[in-house]
Structure formats: C-alpha cells, structure tokens
Scaffold this active site. Structure first.
Site, PDB file in Angstrom:
ATOM      1  N   SER A 542       0.851  -1.190   0.000  1.00 27.15           N
ATOM      2  CA  SER A 542       0.000   0.000   0.000  1.00 27.15           C
ATOM      3  C   SER A 542       0.885   1.238   0.000  1.00 27.15           C
ATOM      4  O   SER A 542       1.994   1.223   0.563  1.00 27.15           O
ATOM      5  CB  SER A 542      -0.887   0.020   1.240  1.00 27.15           C
ATOM      6  OG  SER A 542      -1.491   1.293   1.377  1.00 27.15           O
ATOM      7  N   TYR A 555      -4.200  -0.923   9.560  1.00 24.29           N
ATOM      8  CA  TYR A 555      -3.967  -1.178   8.138  1.00 24.29           C
ATOM      9  C   TYR A 555      -2.526  -0.842   7.756  1.00 24.29           C
ATOM     10  O   TYR A 555      -1.814  -1.661   7.157  1.00 24.29           O
ATOM     11  CB  TYR A 555      -4.955  -0.348   7.314  1.00 24.29           C
ATOM     12  CG  TYR A 555      -4.809  -0.537   5.824  1.00 24.29           C
ATOM     13  CD1 TYR A 555      -5.317  -1.675   5.205  1.00 24.29           C
ATOM     14  CD2 TYR A 555      -4.166   0.416   5.043  1.00 24.29           C
ATOM     15  CE1 TYR A 555      -5.180  -1.860   3.841  1.00 24.29           C
ATOM     16  CE2 TYR A 555      -4.024   0.238   3.674  1.00 24.29           C
ATOM     17  CZ  TYR A 555      -4.530  -0.895   3.074  1.00 24.29           C
ATOM     18  OH  TYR A 555      -4.389  -1.080   1.734  1.00 24.29           O
TER      19      TYR A 555
END
Ligand code: ZN
Length: 658
Positions: A542, A555
C-alpha cells in the site's frame, strides 16, 4: 454401440444434402469411441450450378480444423469432384503438392483446407462417405492375431493393410476397389487406422458404421472379461510437482501436469505389466502428434530430479536419429504423457485444453491397450511407421499453426488470494490472459462460480485458516501439477479509529488477514515454488507503507510489516530463483475495501470532494484494479526477471513517497 439416428431430426434435412451431412457427421462426432478431437472425416457429393449456371459436381469434405462433434456447413470444403478424383490416377504426388492442388480445386477460396483424405472420399462413388477411427475396430487390429480376427468378423468388408494416410492411402483404395462391387460390401476396414462406410443414403452410410463398430464391441465384450482393474490410491503433491518440473525443463518451458486419478487410470498404473504394455505404441498413428509415441514411465516414488524424464528425452533423440532424413528437424523431445506407477496417468501441456486432449486420448488408449492385451497381446505399429506420421509434413503444418507465439505465463500456475473482487479478481484475469492457469481463493463462496472458466478455478477459502490454505495449495497442485506464482492480495481496510480509540478487534483482525495469513500462505507455498518455473511471489502492499495517514494504524502497520516480510523473503529465496516483489497501490477505488462511506470520509478528511480525492496525485490519474493487475502480471514475467525485493508504487505519483 447404438444408432443415434432420429427420424424426426433427419426429416428436417431431407431436401438439403449438406444439412443432412452435417446432421450425421455430428451423430458420429457425438461418440468418443468413434472419433476424438478432430479425428475422422465425412463427405457428401452434390451436383450444383456454378457462377455461369453450368452444372458442376462438388465434393463437400470435412475441412481441417473442424471437429465432427460440432461441425457446421461452413466446415465442409467444396471441391470440384472431377479433378479431385483424377488425382488418384497420378503415380506419385507429394503431400505439399496434394494440399496445394486440392486448394486450387476449391469452389470457395475462403473455405477451410480439405481433409487429407479428400481424394479417397472422391474415388468412392457413393454420395455419403463416413470415416472414423473407432477404438474397438482399431484395437482388434493391434494384436498378433488381429488380421485373422478382422477377416473373420468382416467377411462383407474390404480389409486393407496399413499405409500412410493421404495420397498413398487413396492410391491403395483406388487400386483395391477398381474391380469390387462397392454396393455389395458394407465398408472398408483399414488395419491400424479405421473404418470407411458409404451409401447414397445418409442413414445407411451412418448405420453401417454403427453396425460394423458394434460387431467389434460385441466380440470384445464376449472375449474380454473385465481386463481393466480399478484402484484408488493417495498421491503426494510434492512428488507430482517434481515430475512437472522435470518435464518443463525437458520442454524448456513451463508445462501443466494434469494428473488423472480416476479409478481406471489408477487401476492401469497399478498393473504389474503396465511398463511393458503402455510403451508399445499408440492406438492409431495420428495420435502421435498429440501424445508422442509412448508415455514416460515414472516410478512410484520419483527421485529429486526424476531421471526417468531425462532418459525419455535421450531415448526420443535416439528414435529421431534412427529414423530421420537429413532435412528433418527434431521436435522437442519432452514427454506429453506419463504413467506414474501406482498413482495414475499424467497429461503434460502448455494449457488446460492441450492437457485435456492428451488425457482423453490416454483414456481411450488404456482401454484399447488392455483390451488388446486380453485378446492376445497388444501390438502397435512399428516405431518407423509411427515416426513417418509424426514427421509427416502435413501433420507438422497442423502443429505449426497451433504453435503461435505464446503468452508470457503460458503453462504456469498461479494462486491469488482475495480473488472474488477488486485487485484480486482483476489479477486472476490478467494472469489468465497472459496464459497462466489460475486458482483464486476467497472467503466468498461466489468465487467458485465466478472463476469457473478454462484455466480459472475458484476455491472458497478463508485465508486466516491455515489448514484451509494448505488444502487449497494441495488442490492446486493436484489440479495443475505445480505452482509458479503466488499473489498475496487478500486484505481488509478499516479506518476512522485513532490509536487511543482503536478496538482490539480492528487491530487483531487486520493483522490476521493482511499480515499473518500472507506469512502462512508463503510458508505453505514455498516448497512448491522451489520446484516452480521462474517462480514469483507478488505482494500487494500500500502507498500507506511510505506515506501513512492518521486513523488507519492497523492497516498501515499490517502493510508495513507485510513489506518487511517480503523483503526478508526476497533475501531468503533468491538462491532458489524465487523473486519476491511488492507493489504499493493507492487510491484504487473499484475494490471491495472501498465503500462509498469510507470514500466520503477520507475525502472529507482531506477537505476534498470525492472526485478531487480520487485523483489527488501528482499525475491526476485515477487508478483502477485492472492497471494494478497488469503490473503484477508483468512483474511475474520476463521484463522483471532480474528484479527481486523491489517496491513499486502505482499511485499516480505521491509527493510524500517520492
Ligand atoms: Zn483416418
């Protein structure tokens, strides 16, 4: 064997002989014991008028590339009958000249190339001519007493010894029928090859075929009492992956290895005499272009490098040297099929479709071999005769046509997690489009139906359940033979909780799905990847790893830790040739992790509209799952063959990352 003729269906074609030809061709094609995968051919003779309204006799004969099971009118090549028939009066005719002349006799230059048996169809005067390679009849001819059995069984047929198909066979039949009243015989039996039947009536030609083949079936049923043992035996997936690796190395490109563990395949593989009976040759020589002359025999517990494959290659090279003429070039020497002792039968190919064709032929072959053995000893044509067909220019041309340039992942096997939607789903499609056989894992049961095309398999699997992941990997190996690419993609995204209010559930679940499951998946897959072809681990990271934002701690931490795991994997696995690379996407909104709600919240946090938020990168690009998927597929391919441990952004350019 029963006739499939239906008076109701046939009546619809009563006034259209070509439609009738299509109808009975499909009846033949419907039975795998008569013809398989483009085998066999049929024709009809029709008087038509040409462009000038002059009458012309036309032979509609099956075009190459068409299958009798699905043939249509367009699958028949319209040849001028007279010159086609006359070709049989020539003393010699090379294969290439025959193909060229036949094309020049076509009434439609756009029609498919006529069957190599076109001349034979032309010289038989009957209107409808049917030709099959019926297993039962050919099996009867493939044993020492075969000719006598055939002569006794078919007193009302012309029986001819084996010669090469094409012009030579047409000449043989032309000579044989010149003083025979064809209306007085039921058909022509070609030893080691097949059966011809013919009549002016489509039904009689078809039903004569059924009747002749049924005689062979009956005789086999009487004389052969259950020669085909059935077993059910366990298989070790790592051993299969080793076999697949050895064959891929021999063919110098990745191969699928599809193991047939059906009771009949395992029964065959457990016969004490299988190494002898399975290596005497094919049922009919035309199978050789798909299967090679014989399968490789693999011992029950293959060694690390499976030396039997190497021995097969050397024996093939020897077979080529012994029979080849100086102008011929050797085909690749890798086996296409294996009998794995006490385990089953394996088909090797670059695609699932190729494997399935080989597996079908292997299934019919083991029936024929065991039946022939029970009838007095299975005996195939000599290696020299098989070689002649394997290296026949016309067969070579067929293969060249199907051997167009291969996509980069052809023959490879991939597993993608989180495959139901978004980046995972798009990655399954991108890898499949690039030639790989792909297994998609997802906890949504819909994945099973949504990934059910050729070369795509969906397995319902919760990636946090280590046992389920192990089973899915084993199932992949048992389906396709090995593993070359894994894509750790499954992930969840929960935002909106700052650390002081972060729930244990959000933290624990996020780490379990995004991080721990990837580690367990990698750990279970690595032993197979070590046996893979140009193996690759792809990690979906990410942008958050290098540019985190507030209120998404779980996350960002999980993706950062995943990145670190991948870097260590790159270090550990480089020695085994396994590459590990990471892509860091950002703002991919056509995925399951982004709900409208989450999108709105994130936009608000940046003081933007949703539209502005979607393109808030330097390039002002909106990024979608397909682009990420194509990048992943490219990284697993040759362009990135020298890259490991890389982190590649796909985020439209982020000032904080740069
Ligand atoms: Zn044939």
């Amino acid at each position: 064997m029963k006739s499939r003729w239906s008076e109701d269906d046939a009546r619809k074609h009563a006034d259209d002989p070509l439609a009738m030809r299509v109808y009975t061709s499909r009846l033949l094609g419907a039975d795998e014991n008569l013809v398989m995968h483009g085998g066999g051919n049929t024709s009809v003779k029709i008087t038509e008028t040409d462009f000038f309204d002059d009458p012309v006799d036309v032979l509609y004969v099956k075009g190459s590339g068409w299958d009798l099971k699905t043939i249509e009118k367009a699958g028949f090549a319209p040849l001028r009958l007279e010159p086609t028939r006359r070709l049989a009066t020539l003393d010699t005719l090379s294969d290439l000249n025959m193909a060229r002349l036949l094309r020049s006799f076509l009434l439609d230059p756009g029609a498919p190339s006529p069957s190599v048996e076109a001349i034979l169809h032309a010289i038989v005067p009957a209107r409808f001519v049917d030709h099959t390679h019926a297993d039962a009849v050919v099996t009867l001819t493939n044993n020492p007493g075969g000719e006598a059995i055939i002569a006794e069984l078919y007193p009302d047929c012309l029986v001819l010894p084996y010669v090469m198909p094409g012009f030579v066979l047409s000449k043989q039949v032309a000579d044989a029928i010149c003083d025979v009243d064809l209306s007085a015989i039921k058909g022509i039996i070609l030893l080691h090859h097949g059966v011809f039947t013919f009549s002016d009536d489509a039904r009689i030609a078809y039903e004569n075929m059924i009747e002749l083949v049924d005689r062979a079936d009956q005789l086999i049923a009487e004389r052969v009492k259950s020669p085909h043992p059935e077993r059910e035996l366990a298989v070790e997936p790592l051993e299969l992956a080793r076999i697949r690796r050895a064959v891929s190395l021999a063919r110098k490109r990745p191969q699928l290895a599809m193991l047939d563990r059906s009771p009949s395949a395992q029964g065959y593989a457990s016969r004490a005499d299988v190494a002898s009976i399975a290596t005497r040759g094919p049922i009919t020589p035309d199978h050789v272009i798909r299967t090679k002359r014989i399968p490789v025999i693999i011992p029950e517990s293959p060694g690390q490098d499976v030396p039997e494959v190497d021995a097969f290659v050397r024996a093939y090279e020897e077979y080529f040297r012994e029979h080849a003429s100086p102008a011929q070039t050797m085909l690749d020497p890798a086996p296409r099929a294996a009998v794995w002792l006490n385990k089953g039968c394996i088909a090797f190919g670059s695609s699932q479709q190729e494997c399935e064709i080989i597996a079908d032929i292997a299934r019919h072959t083991r029936w024929a071999v065991q039946t022939g053995e029970a009838l007095g000893g299975w005996q195939a044509l000599s290696p020299a005769e098989i070689f002649e067909l394997e290296y026949w220019s016309l067969e070579q041309a067929k293969l060249a046509k199907s051997r167009a340039t291969q996509p980069v992942h052809q023959g490879k096997v991939a597993i993608v997690t989180g495959a139901h939607s978004g980046i995972g789903r798009a990655t399954c499609e991108a890898l499949a489009a690039d030639g790989a056989a792909v297994v998609g894992l997802d906890k949504h049961s819909d994945v099973v139906d949504s990934l059910a095309e050729q070369g795509l398999v969906g397995i319902q699997c919760d990636v946090t359940d280590t046992e389920a992941v192990r089973n899915a990997i084993e199932q992949t190996i048992l389906t396709f033979g090995g593993l070359d690419i894994i894509v750790c993609n499954a992930g969840i995204f929960r935002s909106g909780e700052r650390i002081e209010e972060l729930s244990e559930q959000t933290w624990d679940q996020t780490l379990a799905v995004n991080l721990t499951s990837a580690q367990r998946f990698m750990t279970a897959a690595i032993p197979y990847l070590k046996l893979g072809c140009d193996a690759s681990i792809l990690i979906v990271g990410s942008r958050n790893v290098h540019a985190p934002g507030p209120a998404a701690a779980a996350y960002s931490v999980s993706k950062a830790a995943l990145t670190q795991l991948a870097r260590i994997a790159a270090l550990e696995l480089a020695g085994d040739g396994i590459r590990v690379n990471i892509v860091h996407p950002d703002a991919v909104f056509d995925t399951g992790v982004w709900t409208d709600e989450a999108l709105k919240r994130s936009a608000e946090r940046y003081g933007m509209t949703v539209e502005q938020y979607k393109t808030k990168n330097l390039l002002k690009k909106e990024i979608n799952a397909r682009q990420v998927a194509q990048m992943l597929s490219t990284i697993a391919g040759p362009v990135f063959a020298s890259t490991t441990g890389a982190q590649i952004p796909i985020d439209g350019g982020d000032v904080r990352v740069i």
